[in-house]
Design an enzyme around this catalytic site. Sequence first.
Site, PDB file in Angstrom:
ATOM      1  N   ASP A  70      52.980  12.053 -17.935  1.00 22.01           N
ATOM      2  CA  ASP A  70      52.197  13.144 -17.357  1.00 22.01           C
ATOM      3  C   ASP A  70      50.743  12.711 -17.155  1.00 22.01           C
ATOM      4  O   ASP A  70      49.832  13.340 -17.696  1.00 22.01           O
ATOM      5  CB  ASP A  70      52.275  14.387 -18.258  1.00 22.01           C
TER       6      ASP A  70
ATOM      7  N   HIS B 226      47.342   7.258 -27.215  1.00 18.12           N
ATOM      8  CA  HIS B 226      48.714   7.443 -27.719  1.00 18.12           C
ATOM      9  C   HIS B 226      49.790   6.704 -26.905  1.00 18.12           C
ATOM     10  O   HIS B 226      50.613   5.981 -27.464  1.00 18.12           O
ATOM     11  CB  HIS B 226      49.063   8.930 -27.727  1.00 18.12           C
TER      12      HIS B 226
HETATM   13  O1  RIB Z   1      49.794  14.249 -28.168  1.00 21.86           O
HETATM   14  C1  RIB Z   1      49.473  13.202 -27.310  1.00 21.86           C
HETATM   15  C2  RIB Z   1      50.368  13.186 -26.085  1.00 21.86           C
HETATM   16  O2  RIB Z   1      50.174  14.409 -25.360  1.00 21.86           O
HETATM   17  C3  RIB Z   1      50.063  12.086 -25.115  1.00 21.86           C
HETATM   18  O3  RIB Z   1      51.248  11.684 -24.485  1.00 21.86           O
HETATM   19  C4  RIB Z   1      49.149  12.756 -24.138  1.00 21.86           C
HETATM   20  O4  RIB Z   1      49.128  12.072 -22.894  1.00 21.86           O
HETATM   21  C5  RIB Z   1      49.751  14.113 -24.036  1.00 21.86           C
HETATM   22  O5  RIB Z   1      50.848  14.096 -23.145  1.00 21.86           O
HETATM   23 CA    CA Z   2      51.264  11.609 -22.027  1.00 17.88          CA
END
Ligand code: RIB
Ligand code: CA
Length: 313
Positions: free
Chosen positions: A10, A244
């Site tokens: 996303d 992340h």
């Molecule tokens: O909690 C972090 C995640 O949530 C990551 O993938 C960030 O891009 C959002 O999608």
């Molecule tokens: Ca993400």
Amino acid sequence: MATRILFDGDPGIDDAMALFFGLLHPELDFVGITTVFGNTTVEFATRNTLQILEAANRTDVPVVMGASHPLLKPLAPRWGRIHGADGLGNQSHLYPTPTTRPLDVAAATFIVETVMANPGEVTLVPVGRMTNLALALRLEPRIVENVKEVVVMGGAAFVPGNASPVAEANIREDAHASNIVFSAGWPLVMVGLDVTMKVPMTPAYINSIAEIGRPETDFIAKIAPFYQQAYAQFHNSDGTIYCHDAYALAYILNPGLFGITRVPVYVETEGLCAGFTVPDTRNRWESDSVEIGICTSVDADGVLDLYRDTLKG
Ligand code: RIB
Ligand code: CA
């Protein structure tokens, strides 16, 4: 041989930072990118993906637009604060409108066809809400036996959540889909907040990325400041961020950088604890929870070196 990955995300600033990293690494072969609502609308996420691929000169990678809302619950949009209204820190206007288009196929169909055409070869990498994967499982349950691995960025097992006291955003924002994905019985590794919040990208580190001076890092240098300001505002950081989604790719590239706890995990779907990835450390098999690998420790310097060295090329 390069690992064939189907990236489902996303974008999203950390998704974008993950994509530039993955696209530059010779040991990852992107067989496709499916998009999903989450950090922004699925329309922006798709547009951003195309823009990222154009900036990286990788328009050969097929893109498919996926789910615009969760499986069962109404959409609860939270976008804007962390990734900007456009998902790229409100910087997407700096890049040309993409000339490429997403494929005209449903994301679930694309996932199923890609996995079934390449049995045992494709690693699925969901780094957004799990909706597309859940729909793919519903469409063709045999993908469970035909994937190589599923490496999820999501979840918080032994640490607090970021979307609620116990839940991480990718799992919580479509907890029913997450439950389907976690209980499918395929080889699944969770790269969740247990490790991603242990790999800080400091302002000095981000500057060292920006100094590399190639199109991919120039793009990162433009979008990272919004994410840094959001972390400063909401997490009281000094501009240190946690990238992340890139760490899920780091796991695929070098699993030795991570320590794994293998236990059954149950995804709560309702109430205050919706989205909690509950680890059953009692080592008993109960209910329908399935054993998965939870990344619980990480060599942070190793991951950060891998990320920067890859961007340096
Ligand atoms: O909690 C972090 C995640 O949530 C990551 O993938 C960030 O891009 C959002 O999608
Ligand atoms: Ca993400």
